[in-house]
Structures are given as C-alpha cells and as structure tokens.
Design an enzyme around this catalytic site. Structure first.
Site, PDB file in Angstrom:
ATOM      1  N   ASP A 169       0.833  -1.204   0.000  1.00 16.77           N
ATOM      2  CA  ASP A 169       0.000   0.000   0.000  1.00 16.77           C
ATOM      3  C   ASP A 169       0.874   1.263   0.000  1.00 16.77           C
ATOM      4  OD1 ASP A 169      -2.808   1.006   0.367  1.00 16.77           O
ATOM      5  OD2 ASP A 169      -1.925   1.927   2.145  1.00 16.77           O
ATOM      6  N   GLU A 182       1.302  -0.482  -5.027  1.00 21.30           N
ATOM      7  CA  GLU A 182       0.344   0.576  -5.311  1.00 21.30           C
ATOM      8  C   GLU A 182       1.151   1.866  -5.340  1.00 21.30           C
ATOM      9  OE1 GLU A 182      -3.147   3.395  -3.776  1.00 21.30           O
ATOM     10  OE2 GLU A 182      -1.636   2.585  -2.448  1.00 21.30           O
TER      11      GLU A 182
END
Ligand code: NOJ
Length: 543
Positions: free
Chosen positions: A200, A243
């Site tokens: 993330d 990401e």
C-alpha cells in the site's frame, strides 16, 4: 530457477467482508470466501488479492490496521485463514495480501503507547513535531474530505504526521525498529502460506518528508530493496505488487528490474485507457503504451480497469478529466477528491455488453498482469448513497435471493447494503444467472480469461503496436519464443475493416473473436463490429 508465475497470472481482488457471509451475521468471512472459490475457478482466476482483513476500527475499509498479526474477528480466525489458503491452493490459486505499513490505525497499541509517553519505545515509531509545522495541509491525499496532514494530539502534546486520514498516523519508516517490524509482519504471513503482498501507498512509504532525523535519508528506495531481499530469502517465488501512482519516469526506481517491486500498478495507463474509451479512439492509450518504460528483468506491470478505490484521473489535464467526467460520471455525486469517479465499470459503460466485453478483452490483451475487481465479471453497479469509495464496495451479488444471496442476516445487519434496485440490482445482476446461461457476460469474460491463460505471448513476451492507419483501432502484436499473437480492439461505435500488412504472417488463426471463424491469410481483411475485438494467433503454429 526463478518462478515467474505472476507473468501469466489472472489476479482477482476480494474484500472478504463483502464477498460471502457463511454464518449469517451480516459480514462476509473466510469460510464464506472458501466456499465460493468455485466461482473464481470458473472465471479462471489464478491469484487472489485480499483487501485488508486484519483487526481494524474499519474507518478506512481496514486500511487502518490495529493488529498486523491477526484477523478481524468478524471475518474469522487464523485457523479459517489457513483453511482458506489451503482451499485456494487445492484449486491452483495463490493468495497475496495487503501490506499496509505506511501508517497504522490510531487505535494500534504502538500509537496509543507512543502518544501516552514520550519515553515509550514506540514514540519514535511515528513522526512527531513539537511545534506546529509550517503547513499542515501539504500533500493531502483526499482533497475535499481530509482536512490536514498534521494533527495536534492532546495526549502526546505534539503534532503527528498522517498522509491519509487523521486516524492513520504515519509510521516512521526510517526507524530501524519499524523496518525490522515490517519484515516480521511479512515473515508471519509468508509462513501462513501467502505468495506475496500488494504494498500500500509505496511512494509515501519511502518519502523522507517530515521524518525526525538530522541527516537526510540517503536512499529512500533502499527500503524497497530491503523488503524485496527479505521476501526472496524467505520465499523465492513470492511477489511485491506496488500501489504507486507515479509518473513513468519514476517507474525504473520502483522496479529496479524486479529487484525492488516485482509489479507496479499502471495507473498512468489506466487513466489513458479511460480517456480512450471516452473519446472512442485508441490514441491516448497507444501513446501511453509507447512511452511506458519496460520493467526490465523480473519486473512486470499490473493492469486493471477498476479497483476498490475511485477511478483516479488525477494525472490527466483538467480538460481531459472533464471529458471523462462528462462521459462516465456527470453527476457531482459520482465525482470524488476533485480527481476521480466513485463508480464501477458496468454503469460507467451504460451496462452495454459490447463496450464492457471490449474493455475486458482489452484488459486481458494488454502487456502486463490483469487485476480484476470482484463483481465486475458479472457487471455489478455502485451505490452512490454510500460514503466516499464505499460506493464501489457493496456485497457480491450471488443470486436473486434476499440480500443477493450474500447473507441470511436481516438487511439492517449487513456490513454494507446490497444493491437491490434498478438496472444493477441483484434481481437482475447476479452470479447465479450469469453462470447458468452459456451466452452470458460472465462466460464471455471467462472465455477471454481462458484465451489469455493460453497466450503466454502476452504475459511473457514483448509487444509492439501495429499501425493500421486508423486511430480508433488498437492493434497489438505480442511475441514470445517465436510465437505471436495479434489482438485488435475497436474503440469506436462504427464497424471497421482493415488489412494487416505485416511481414512474416502467412496465416492467422482466430482464438477469440466475434466475426471471422476460419483461418485468415496474412493479408486478409479483418472486420470488427462496433466496439468489437479479436485475438489471432499467427501462422497457426501453436495450439
Ligand atoms: C490505498 C488504498 O487503496 C486506499 O483504499 C487507502 O485509503 C489508502 N491507500 C490508505 O491506506
């Protein structure tokens, strides 16, 4: 020898709490997910990416973690998790999980301890300032909703940094103890059988900004190398999927030819893809593909249509973004964070099967590993009455039964409401109906997935764009080990006819197409219906 399984993988992202509720409490769980693996198998999925399922106050859909070593009790137990991993493995599917270590929940005991006591061993795990920073709104990620990136904590008597919402304090990733803990978290889930991590917020994870240190951080990307090295020592074939909404120029430093991130989501390509769909011309996407750097080495791009967040169009120009808004989300309520759309794919494409199939075929034909958001394979819609990005995270619609077959709980106990009315309500859109009828949208997508899995030229090979002198059609040629596949996608609402004037093609064998059926000579005419597509294998030499 390296195991590059991800190069030909079909990744399917699941939010466990919205997928299938096995015990009737209104929240999806691991037992329910394991029970529905048949659906994923029919689709042809080879890798499941799980959105965060850890204990969490769930103020950001679980991206606010309060314990990295457990399972949210509403979703099951560690035992259920391991059973699920085993069930997936039995069907030849790998599992990757979210690694969310840019920040924790403010409820995490590390933060509670850090704020309560300056002498806490966890104090320096976060980023503090005694004085109010010059700007407390710099670098806001959710404009219009998030108020600041620094917040004063009364208990700590200091300001703490948070790139995201204020209940997500940023970890100080320059602190060696934090880095050690990140590796420990990875080791834990690897030991339980996962095949890697979707990492993330990578650009924020490595940003030195705001960190309390006298010395500048020498090489922010070194953290990615550390994580990668640890991963490959523990489990050689495991992957890191980043990401990172970055410019193409920055990509090489994230990949380092696969020695840092194995895969990076192609956010730039995604927004150019949507601009192409809006304009009904392949030109923007073709340009993106032409300038997109090669990941090199073991690296691979990950491509997608939609995900669990907003459709982020932040990299387009204002005018381009407005074109996409006008086409896909004209109502203010559909727009979010000044840059995106909180809509699912099917309603954005007006539920038009031709456009939807073309979009999926394109996704599967693009160089990179495709990632599918659950529910898009049956054409689910969104619920704009829900908060922010929750709109696109409604429960999976399994059947025409109450709650769309997701749960037997009373409606008011559901973790999120099921879309129960209109064109995309569960009476009209559900997995049972889609899988039952052979000519359904689901089966068309499953056929495409099957074609993709039998086309390693796309996942493994190099691609070149064939210019047929028409901007409205994208023709790609993917080659690997002497074999070659040509795909063509018509972005326009007009039928198209073109000739392939390519060297070295004697014969083309259709492998996925709506029109031509028999073998074609290399110089034959290829016709595409409005928003049509076709995949052709060259020289009929394989399969
Ligand atoms: C990216 C995730 O995809 C998003 O849902 C989340 O809000 C932020 N990172 C913060 O973790």
């Amino acid at each position: 020898m390296a195991n590059l399984w991800y190069k030909n993988a079909i990744v399917y992202c699941v939010d466990v709490k919205s997928f299938m509720d096995s015990n009737g409490d209104g929240t999806g769980d691991f037992i329910g997910l394991a029970d529905r693996l048949d659906h994923l198998e029919r689709l042809g999925v080879t890798c499941i990416w799980l959105n965060p399922f850890y204990p969490s106050p769930r103020r950001d859909n679980g991206y606010d973690i309060s314990d990295y070593y457990g399972i949210d009790p509403a979703l099951g137990t560690l035992g259920d998790f391991v059973e699920f991993i085993q069930a997936a493995e039995d069907r030849g599917m790998r599992v990757i999980v979210d690694l969310v270590v840019n920040h924790t929940s403010d409820q995490h005991h590390w933060f509670q301890s850090a704020r309560a006591d300056r002498a806490s061993p966890y104090r320096d795990w976060y980023v503090w300032r005694d004085e109010k920073p010059d700007s407390i709104t710099d670098g806001i990620v959710f404009p219009g909703v998030q108020k600041a990136t620094w917040t004063y904590d009364q208990t700590a008597k200091a300001w703490y940094m948070h790139r995201f919402y204020k209940f997500q304090p940023d970890l100080n990733t320059t602190n060696p103890a934090v880095r050690q803990e990140i590796l420990k978290i990875m080791g834990f889930w690897l030991a339980l059988g996962v095949s890697g991590f979707r990492v993330d917020a990578v650009p924020f994870l490595i940003e030195p900004r705001g960190v309390l240190t006298d010395k500048p951080v020498a090489d922010p990307h070194a953290l990615l190398t550390e994580i990668h090295d640890f991963l490959s020592w523990r489990k050689a074939e495991a992957i890191l999927l980043a990401e990172a909404n970055i410019n193409y120029e920055e990509a090489p430093s994230y990949f380092a030819a696969g020695d840092r991130m194995t895969m990076v989501f192609d956010f730039s390509g995604n927004e150019q893809l949507f601009l192409s769909l809006a304009r009904e011309t392949a030109a923007p996407l073709r340009h993106a593909l032409a300038v997109r750097p090669e990941p090199g080495g073991m690296g691979q791009w990950a491509v997608f249509l939609r995900n669990h967040d907003e459709l982020n169009l932040g990299g387009l120009t204002e005018q381009e973004r407005q074109e996409c808004f006008a086409r896909f989300g004209p109502e203010p309520d559909m727009q979010i964070y000044e840059r995106g759309l909180r809509r699912r794919l099917a309603p954005m494409l007006d539920g038009d099967p031709a456009r939807l199939k073309m979009a999926f075929s394109l996704l599967l034909a693009l160089p990179g590993t495709p990632v599918i958001w659950y529910g898009d394979e049956i054409g689910m819609g969104e619920d704009l009455s829900l908060h922010e990005r929750e709109a696109v995270r409604t429960p999976m619609q399994w059947s025409p039964h109450p709650n769309g077959g997701f749960s037997t709980a009373p409606k008011k106990h559901l973790v999120r409401p099921v879309v129960d009315s209109g064109e995309f309500g569960y009476h009209k859109v559900n997995a049972a109906m889609e899988t039952q009828h052979r000519n359904s949208f689901f089966h068309a997508i499953a056929d495409m997935v099957s074609a993709r899995r039998s086309a390693p030229e796309i996942g493994w090979g190099g691609v070149h764009i064939i210019d047929i002198g028409d901007d409205e059609v994208l023709v790609l040629s993917s080659s690997w080990r002497g074999a070659r596949i040509i795909t063509a996608h018509n972005f326009s609402s007009k039928p198209k006819v073109f000739h392939l004037a390519e060297e070295g093609i004697d014969e083309l064998m259709p492998m996925l197409t709506e029109s031509p059926s028999g073998p074609l000579r290399g110089d034959s005419e290829i016709s595409l219906s409005p928003h049509g597509y076709c995949w052709l294998r060259c020289n009929g030499e394989r399969r």
